[in-house]
Design a protein around this motif. Structure first.
Motif, PDB file in Angstrom:
ATOM      1  N   HIS A 195       0.828  -1.220   0.000  1.00  0.00           N
ATOM      2  CA  HIS A 195       0.000   0.000   0.000  1.00  0.00           C
ATOM      3  C   HIS A 195       0.855   1.261   0.000  1.00  0.00           C
ATOM      4  O   HIS A 195       0.756   2.088   0.917  1.00  0.00           O
ATOM      5  CB  HIS A 195      -0.923  -0.015   1.218  1.00  0.00           C
ATOM      6  CG  HIS A 195      -1.721  -1.275   1.370  1.00  0.00           C
ATOM      7  ND1 HIS A 195      -2.768  -1.589   0.529  1.00  0.00           N
ATOM      8  CD2 HIS A 195      -1.612  -2.307   2.253  1.00  0.00           C
ATOM      9  CE1 HIS A 195      -3.280  -2.764   0.889  1.00  0.00           C
ATOM     10  NE2 HIS A 195      -2.593  -3.215   1.921  1.00  0.00           N
ATOM     11  N   PRO A 196       1.695   1.458  -1.004  1.00  0.00           N
ATOM     12  CA  PRO A 196       2.596   2.623  -0.981  1.00  0.00           C
ATOM     13  C   PRO A 196       1.871   3.961  -0.985  1.00  0.00           C
ATOM     14  O   PRO A 196       2.293   4.891  -0.287  1.00  0.00           O
ATOM     15  CB  PRO A 196       3.437   2.435  -2.249  1.00  0.00           C
ATOM     16  CG  PRO A 196       2.643   1.508  -3.120  1.00  0.00           C
ATOM     17  CD  PRO A 196       1.904   0.611  -2.186  1.00  0.00           C
ATOM     18  N   SER A 197       0.772   4.081  -1.725  1.00  0.00           N
ATOM     19  CA  SER A 197       0.067   5.371  -1.761  1.00  0.00           C
ATOM     20  C   SER A 197      -0.664   5.636  -0.453  1.00  0.00           C
ATOM     21  O   SER A 197      -0.701   6.780   0.031  1.00  0.00           O
ATOM     22  CB  SER A 197      -0.908   5.408  -2.939  1.00  0.00           C
ATOM     23  OG  SER A 197      -1.895   4.399  -2.820  1.00  0.00           O
ATOM     24  N   LYS A 198      -1.239   4.611   0.150  1.00  0.00           N
ATOM     25  CA  LYS A 198      -1.908   4.785   1.441  1.00  0.00           C
ATOM     26  C   LYS A 198      -0.880   5.105   2.527  1.00  0.00           C
ATOM     27  O   LYS A 198      -1.144   5.921   3.419  1.00  0.00           O
ATOM     28  CB  LYS A 198      -2.700   3.530   1.805  1.00  0.00           C
ATOM     29  CG  LYS A 198      -3.882   3.244   0.875  1.00  0.00           C
ATOM     30  CD  LYS A 198      -4.616   1.989   1.308  1.00  0.00           C
ATOM     31  CE  LYS A 198      -5.788   1.664   0.393  1.00  0.00           C
ATOM     32  NZ  LYS A 198      -5.345   1.294  -0.983  1.00  0.00           N
ATOM     33  N   TYR A 199       0.269   4.467   2.438  1.00  0.00           N
ATOM     34  CA  TYR A 199       1.336   4.776   3.404  1.00  0.00           C
ATOM     35  C   TYR A 199       1.724   6.246   3.306  1.00  0.00           C
ATOM     36  O   TYR A 199       1.847   6.936   4.330  1.00  0.00           O
ATOM     37  CB  TYR A 199       2.544   3.877   3.146  1.00  0.00           C
ATOM     38  CG  TYR A 199       3.729   4.191   4.030  1.00  0.00           C
ATOM     39  CD1 TYR A 199       3.726   3.855   5.379  1.00  0.00           C
ATOM     40  CD2 TYR A 199       4.851   4.851   3.516  1.00  0.00           C
ATOM     41  CE1 TYR A 199       4.815   4.148   6.196  1.00  0.00           C
ATOM     42  CE2 TYR A 199       5.937   5.147   4.329  1.00  0.00           C
ATOM     43  CZ  TYR A 199       5.905   4.800   5.662  1.00  0.00           C
ATOM     44  OH  TYR A 199       6.970   5.108   6.473  1.00  0.00           O
ATOM     45  N   ARG A 200       1.918   6.742   2.101  1.00  0.00           N
ATOM     46  CA  ARG A 200       2.299   8.153   1.928  1.00  0.00           C
ATOM     47  C   ARG A 200       1.212   9.094   2.429  1.00  0.00           C
ATOM     48  O   ARG A 200       1.502  10.164   2.965  1.00  0.00           O
ATOM     49  CB  ARG A 200       2.608   8.439   0.457  1.00  0.00           C
ATOM     50  CG  ARG A 200       3.916   7.838  -0.035  1.00  0.00           C
ATOM     51  CD  ARG A 200       4.283   8.384  -1.401  1.00  0.00           C
ATOM     52  NE  ARG A 200       3.287   8.075  -2.409  1.00  0.00           N
ATOM     53  CZ  ARG A 200       3.318   6.991  -3.165  1.00  0.00           C
ATOM     54  NH1 ARG A 200       4.294   6.102  -3.023  1.00  0.00           N
ATOM     55  NH2 ARG A 200       2.390   6.775  -4.077  1.00  0.00           N
TER      56      ARG A 200
END
Length: 388
Positions: A195-200
């Motif tokens: 979940h790279p976008s949610k992490y950011r």
């Protein structure tokens, strides 16, 4: 895994070279944090999973508010599955308000407040809101018990074999909630990879304001260590001070855990030292590009006799600074695989072996769907099998 595919060609020879602009001497190189500051310390490369530093990684400890990382990860997973949406609104239950109003870290949720999932998650990840974590858990799962069961099932699914969660927020529960540094690093690595976008979006903010009350993040490295962007600190009287953190520089992402620190100052110092040491002691080299097929796996009873294997994203490997190292790559899977196989399904691992370092593994997923073979395809597969 039962079927170990042979090495993917000759071993690679990679060399890491120190920066010419800022050569480091023994006096200027960052120090490894002392055991007094960080009795438990663990550092990994995020994409390759390589262990760069390890001190008591399998010792159980109480994670305190680092627990909220698991709550955030489960929320991300449910968002991906369409079970949870950022703009959903939950109401603070009267009994929840009575139990959690102004208890520990809080986002000061009013009684009967209606609050979005997006605000609750920002409260959980940025200001460690105990009340926000419980309201999210009850709203998303229907009950606290069902949310905790889902947390523990998800932990087991991703391989956190020596952890258990008895609360969604890490509040003191006489040690029923416990983790290890190894498991926490795995959690951080999996969350960022999936979940790279949610992490950011949800991690790494300097502060958060809700209902007119602004509070700052107590993350000890974000804004201090170059490239740092999370993840979660924790403290209770029972647990002491700990931190699960991550930073990225020049394509290399490191994930670290420190725990058991006697003071917040010691925890913060150890966190910064460990991360700076990792970037100074290792150079990152590209190994597998985004979308590249790294090999194939045999498929039984499928419309195709093999399926391509891909990593979830680019894979880099950490090489000790200034040394040439042979990197051996193999693919491991339980096989032959049985059709049907869904595109993106995790079905194998890329095994990375470097002299003098522990073996590491990168999950590999199916590059395409493989349907079950129809009768004609089964006959053709049987004939081809005689000649392979």
């Amino acid at each position: 895994m039962r079927n170990l595919v042979t090495s993917m060609g000759a071993a690679l020879l990679l060399a890491a070279t120190p920066s010419a602009a800022q050569p480091r001497t023994a006096e200027t190189a960052p120090a490894i944090p002392s055991s007094d500051d960080a009795p438990i310390a663990y550092l990994i490369d995020a994409t390759s999973g390589q262990v760069l530093f390890s001190r008591d990684p399998d010792r159980r400890f109480m994670p305190a508010s680092i627990t909220k990382t698991m709550t955030a990860f489960l929320a991300f997973e449910w968002m991906e599955e369409g079970r949870l949406f950022p703009q959903q609104v939950y109401t603070v239950r009267p009994e929840t308000f009575r139990k959690w109003n102004r208890v520990g870290s809080t986002m000061f949720l009013p009684q009967d407040a209606r609050v979005t999932v997006d605000d609750l998650l920002h409260g959980v990840t940025t200001i460690s809101a105990n009340d926000g974590a419980v309201v999210l858990a009850e709203g998303a799962a229907g009950s606290l018990g069902d949310w905790l069961a889902a947390m523990n099932a998800k932990a087991q699914e991703i391989g956190m074999a020596d952890s258990y969660f008895g609360t969604p927020n890490g509040w003191m529960d006489e040690g029923h909630t416990f983790v290890t540094a190894h498991d926490l690093a795995l959690l951080g690595r999996t969350m960022i990879a999936r979940h790279p976008s949610k992490y950011r979006h949800f991690f790494g903010a300097e502060g958060f304001e809700y209902n007119g009350i602004a509070q700052r993040n107590h993350d000890p490295i974000t804004g201090v260590v170059r490239g740092a962007d999370g993840i979660k600190s924790g403290f209770t009287n029972q647990a002491g001070y700990g931190f699960l953190g991550s930073a990225q520089r020049n394509g290399q992402r490191l994930i670290m855990v420190v725990a058991g620190s006697p003071t917040g100052k010691a925890r913060n110092k150890a966190s910064r030292e460990l991360m700076e040491w990792g970037f100074a002691a290792f150079e990152s080299e590209p190994l597998v590009g985004r979308g590249k097929i790294v090999g194939t796996a045999r498929v039984q009873d499928g419309a195709s006799r093999a399926v391509g294997l891909q990593a979830l994203g680019p894979v880099r490997v950490a090489i000790p600074n200034g040394r040439k190292q042979a990197v051996s790559l193999t693919i491991a899977y339980e096989g032959p695989l049985q059709a049907p196989i869904a595109k993106g399904e995790e079905i194998a691992e890329l095994v990375i072996s470097i002299d003098g370092m522990p073996e590491s593994r990168v999950p590999l997923v199916a590059e395409s769907d493989v349907a079950e073979a129809n009768p004609l395809q089964r006959i053709a597969n049987g004939i081809l099998g005689w000649f392979s």
